[in-house]
Design a protein around this motif. Structure first.
Motif, PDB file in Angstrom:
ATOM      1  N   LYS A 150     -51.387  58.655 -51.037  1.00 28.68           N
ATOM      2  CA  LYS A 150     -52.307  57.788 -50.294  1.00 28.68           C
ATOM      3  C   LYS A 150     -53.208  58.607 -49.371  1.00 28.68           C
ATOM      4  O   LYS A 150     -54.395  58.294 -49.220  1.00 28.68           O
ATOM      5  CB  LYS A 150     -51.527  56.760 -49.481  1.00 28.68           C
ATOM      6  CG  LYS A 150     -50.886  55.687 -50.332  1.00 28.68           C
ATOM      7  CD  LYS A 150     -50.139  54.689 -49.479  1.00 28.68           C
ATOM      8  CE  LYS A 150     -49.459  53.638 -50.334  1.00 28.68           C
ATOM      9  NZ  LYS A 150     -48.704  52.672 -49.535  1.00 28.68           N
ATOM     10  N   VAL A 151     -52.676  59.643 -48.754  1.00 30.84           N
ATOM     11  CA  VAL A 151     -53.475  60.506 -47.878  1.00 30.84           C
ATOM     12  C   VAL A 151     -54.560  61.211 -48.688  1.00 30.84           C
ATOM     13  O   VAL A 151     -55.728  61.246 -48.289  1.00 30.84           O
ATOM     14  CB  VAL A 151     -52.580  61.529 -47.144  1.00 30.84           C
ATOM     15  CG1 VAL A 151     -53.411  62.590 -46.441  1.00 30.84           C
ATOM     16  CG2 VAL A 151     -51.660  60.819 -46.167  1.00 30.84           C
ATOM     17  N   ILE A 152     -54.185  61.752 -49.842  1.00 35.08           N
ATOM     18  CA  ILE A 152     -55.140  62.495 -50.672  1.00 35.08           C
ATOM     19  C   ILE A 152     -56.237  61.567 -51.209  1.00 35.08           C
ATOM     20  O   ILE A 152     -57.432  61.872 -51.113  1.00 35.08           O
ATOM     21  CB  ILE A 152     -54.401  63.216 -51.822  1.00 35.08           C
ATOM     22  CG1 ILE A 152     -53.573  64.369 -51.231  1.00 35.08           C
ATOM     23  CG2 ILE A 152     -55.373  63.724 -52.880  1.00 35.08           C
ATOM     24  CD1 ILE A 152     -52.605  64.997 -52.209  1.00 35.08           C
ATOM     25  N   VAL A 153     -55.848  60.416 -51.741  1.00 31.27           N
ATOM     26  CA  VAL A 153     -56.841  59.478 -52.284  1.00 31.27           C
ATOM     27  C   VAL A 153     -57.760  58.960 -51.171  1.00 31.27           C
ATOM     28  O   VAL A 153     -58.978  58.872 -51.348  1.00 31.27           O
ATOM     29  CB  VAL A 153     -56.138  58.306 -53.015  1.00 31.27           C
ATOM     30  CG1 VAL A 153     -57.120  57.197 -53.344  1.00 31.27           C
ATOM     31  CG2 VAL A 153     -55.464  58.806 -54.279  1.00 31.27           C
TER      32      VAL A 153
ATOM     33  N   LEU B 198     -60.181  61.830 -50.211  1.00 30.50           N
ATOM     34  CA  LEU B 198     -61.207  62.016 -51.242  1.00 30.50           C
ATOM     35  C   LEU B 198     -62.226  60.881 -51.218  1.00 30.50           C
ATOM     36  O   LEU B 198     -63.435  61.109 -51.312  1.00 30.50           O
ATOM     37  CB  LEU B 198     -60.554  62.100 -52.623  1.00 30.50           C
ATOM     38  CG  LEU B 198     -59.750  63.365 -52.930  1.00 30.50           C
ATOM     39  CD1 LEU B 198     -59.016  63.220 -54.260  1.00 30.50           C
ATOM     40  CD2 LEU B 198     -60.641  64.595 -52.942  1.00 30.50           C
ATOM     41  N   GLY B 199     -61.736  59.655 -51.069  1.00 29.44           N
ATOM     42  CA  GLY B 199     -62.635  58.495 -51.059  1.00 29.44           C
ATOM     43  C   GLY B 199     -63.576  58.486 -49.877  1.00 29.44           C
ATOM     44  O   GLY B 199     -64.789  58.285 -50.026  1.00 29.44           O
ATOM     45  N   SER B 200     -63.037  58.690 -48.670  1.00 32.77           N
ATOM     46  CA  SER B 200     -63.908  58.664 -47.490  1.00 32.77           C
ATOM     47  C   SER B 200     -64.874  59.844 -47.498  1.00 32.77           C
ATOM     48  O   SER B 200     -66.034  59.707 -47.101  1.00 32.77           O
ATOM     49  CB  SER B 200     -63.080  58.646 -46.204  1.00 32.77           C
ATOM     50  OG  SER B 200     -62.320  59.825 -46.080  1.00 32.77           O
ATOM     51  N   GLY B 201     -64.413  60.996 -47.979  1.00 32.55           N
ATOM     52  CA  GLY B 201     -65.307  62.151 -48.079  1.00 32.55           C
ATOM     53  C   GLY B 201     -66.414  61.932 -49.094  1.00 32.55           C
ATOM     54  O   GLY B 201     -67.561  62.328 -48.877  1.00 32.55           O
ATOM     55  N   ALA B 202     -66.080  61.281 -50.204  1.00 37.05           N
ATOM     56  CA  ALA B 202     -67.092  61.014 -51.239  1.00 37.05           C
ATOM     57  C   ALA B 202     -68.184  60.085 -50.699  1.00 37.05           C
ATOM     58  O   ALA B 202     -69.367  60.315 -50.952  1.00 37.05           O
ATOM     59  CB  ALA B 202     -66.427  60.396 -52.470  1.00 37.05           C
TER      60      ALA B 202
ATOM     61  N   GLY C 206     -68.353  66.520 -49.837  1.00 37.09           N
ATOM     62  CA  GLY C 206     -67.710  65.501 -49.016  1.00 37.09           C
ATOM     63  C   GLY C 206     -66.263  65.288 -49.403  1.00 37.09           C
ATOM     64  O   GLY C 206     -65.390  65.107 -48.548  1.00 37.09           O
ATOM     65  N   MET C 207     -65.976  65.313 -50.708  1.00 31.81           N
ATOM     66  CA  MET C 207     -64.594  65.144 -51.168  1.00 31.81           C
ATOM     67  C   MET C 207     -63.709  66.296 -50.686  1.00 31.81           C
ATOM     68  O   MET C 207     -62.575  66.063 -50.250  1.00 31.81           O
ATOM     69  CB  MET C 207     -64.559  65.018 -52.692  1.00 31.81           C
ATOM     70  CG  MET C 207     -65.139  63.709 -53.188  1.00 31.81           C
ATOM     71  SD  MET C 207     -65.299  63.610 -54.980  1.00 31.81           S
ATOM     72  CE  MET C 207     -63.587  63.456 -55.456  1.00 31.81           C
ATOM     73  N   VAL C 208     -64.229  67.515 -50.747  1.00 32.39           N
ATOM     74  CA  VAL C 208     -63.457  68.665 -50.262  1.00 32.39           C
ATOM     75  C   VAL C 208     -63.210  68.529 -48.763  1.00 32.39           C
ATOM     76  O   VAL C 208     -62.074  68.694 -48.283  1.00 32.39           O
ATOM     77  CB  VAL C 208     -64.195  69.989 -50.583  1.00 32.39           C
ATOM     78  CG1 VAL C 208     -63.537  71.167 -49.873  1.00 32.39           C
ATOM     79  CG2 VAL C 208     -64.240  70.218 -52.076  1.00 32.39           C
ATOM     80  N   PHE C 209     -64.256  68.220 -48.005  1.00 31.31           N
ATOM     81  CA  PHE C 209     -64.128  68.052 -46.550  1.00 31.31           C
ATOM     82  C   PHE C 209     -63.179  66.898 -46.221  1.00 31.31           C
ATOM     83  O   PHE C 209     -62.325  67.009 -45.339  1.00 31.31           O
ATOM     84  CB  PHE C 209     -65.503  67.812 -45.924  1.00 31.31           C
ATOM     85  CG  PHE C 209     -65.455  67.597 -44.450  1.00 31.31           C
ATOM     86  CD1 PHE C 209     -65.249  68.654 -43.578  1.00 31.31           C
ATOM     87  CD2 PHE C 209     -65.584  66.319 -43.917  1.00 31.31           C
ATOM     88  CE1 PHE C 209     -65.181  68.448 -42.210  1.00 31.31           C
ATOM     89  CE2 PHE C 209     -65.514  66.099 -42.553  1.00 31.31           C
ATOM     90  CZ  PHE C 209     -65.320  67.173 -41.692  1.00 31.31           C
ATOM     91  N   GLY C 210     -63.310  65.777 -46.930  1.00 30.45           N
ATOM     92  CA  GLY C 210     -62.446  64.623 -46.685  1.00 30.45           C
ATOM     93  C   GLY C 210     -60.992  64.929 -46.984  1.00 30.45           C
ATOM     94  O   GLY C 210     -60.088  64.513 -46.242  1.00 30.45           O
ATOM     95  N   LEU C 211     -60.744  65.658 -48.066  1.00 32.12           N
ATOM     96  CA  LEU C 211     -59.375  66.034 -48.424  1.00 32.12           C
ATOM     97  C   LEU C 211     -58.749  66.907 -47.344  1.00 32.12           C
ATOM     98  O   LEU C 211     -57.616  66.665 -46.901  1.00 32.12           O
ATOM     99  CB  LEU C 211     -59.373  66.759 -49.774  1.00 32.12           C
ATOM    100  CG  LEU C 211     -58.016  67.263 -50.255  1.00 32.12           C
ATOM    101  CD1 LEU C 211     -57.069  66.094 -50.482  1.00 32.12           C
ATOM    102  CD2 LEU C 211     -58.183  68.079 -51.522  1.00 32.12           C
ATOM    103  N   ILE C 212     -59.500  67.884 -46.883  1.00 29.87           N
ATOM    104  CA  ILE C 212     -58.980  68.785 -45.845  1.00 29.87           C
ATOM    105  C   ILE C 212     -58.761  68.033 -44.535  1.00 29.87           C
ATOM    106  O   ILE C 212     -57.715  68.182 -43.896  1.00 29.87           O
ATOM    107  CB  ILE C 212     -59.941  69.985 -45.642  1.00 29.87           C
ATOM    108  CG1 ILE C 212     -59.924  70.875 -46.888  1.00 29.87           C
ATOM    109  CG2 ILE C 212     -59.569  70.782 -44.399  1.00 29.87           C
ATOM    110  CD1 ILE C 212     -61.011  71.922 -46.909  1.00 29.87           C
ATOM    111  N   SER C 213     -59.732  67.202 -44.146  1.00 27.05           N
ATOM    112  CA  SER C 213     -59.618  66.516 -42.860  1.00 27.05           C
ATOM    113  C   SER C 213     -58.543  65.429 -42.867  1.00 27.05           C
ATOM    114  O   SER C 213     -58.113  64.977 -41.808  1.00 27.05           O
ATOM    115  CB  SER C 213     -60.966  65.931 -42.434  1.00 27.05           C
ATOM    116  OG  SER C 213     -61.376  64.928 -43.333  1.00 27.05           O
TER     117      SER C 213
END
Length: 158
Positions: A67-70, A73-77, A105-112
């Motif tokens: 759930k954290v990863i998805v 990724l979603g918010s970053g996208a 954005g997906m990379v940044f969202g995943l990391i954050s």
């Protein structure tokens, strides 16, 4: 020398007035004020006060790595798509800035999302929402108009 009774704008001050109604929910207190407004009462003399405040945390569900990863990724996208669209409008380009924005954005969202979750080390594996609620809601009125407000609210069936 400044006047000690002078209030500084923006600072919290205790409410003043006489109680003209007490309600179990905010919606009921709001309905009472709306009723007074509809009947031409000067509502600027009123204050709704929440009494017996509680902080309520409602648990929504279990938090897992998937759930954290998805979610990251979603918010970053979405954020990347927004910035990519802005770049497309400014540069007059094609889809390239949007695609680069979504990817970055997906990379940044995943990391954050992943770093703070990993830092908790399983101490908070749930999602929740926080609310500030009151045990009751009082409607206060300026003493000069309180009797009229009380009489009008006596005719309202909540």
């Amino acid at each position: 020398m400044t006047n000690p009774m002078r209030q500084t704008p923006g600072l919290p001050t205790p409410p003043k007035g006489w109680p003209v109604g007490s309600y179990d929910t905010y919606a009921q207190a709001q309905r009472a004020v709306d009723y007074l407004s509809d009947n031409e009462f000067a509502v600027e003399n009123l204050t709704i006060v929440g009494v017996d405040l509680m902080q309520v945390e409602r648990v929504l569900g279990r938090l897992t790595w998937s759930k954290v990863i998805v979610g990251g990724l979603g918010s970053g996208a979405w954020l990347g798509a927004f910035f990519g669209l802005l770049m497309t409008l400014v540069a007059g380009s094609t889809w390239t800035p949007i695609l680069i924005g979504v990817g970055a954005g997906m990379v940044f969202g995943l990391i954050s999302a992943a770093v703070p979750y990993a830092a908790t080390r399983g101490q908070r594996d749930f999602t929740s929402t926080m609310q500030l609620v009151a045990g009751r809601y009082d409607v206060l009125c300026d003493p000069r108009a309180a009797e009229k407000a009380r009489d009008m609210l006596a005719r309202l069936a909540i």
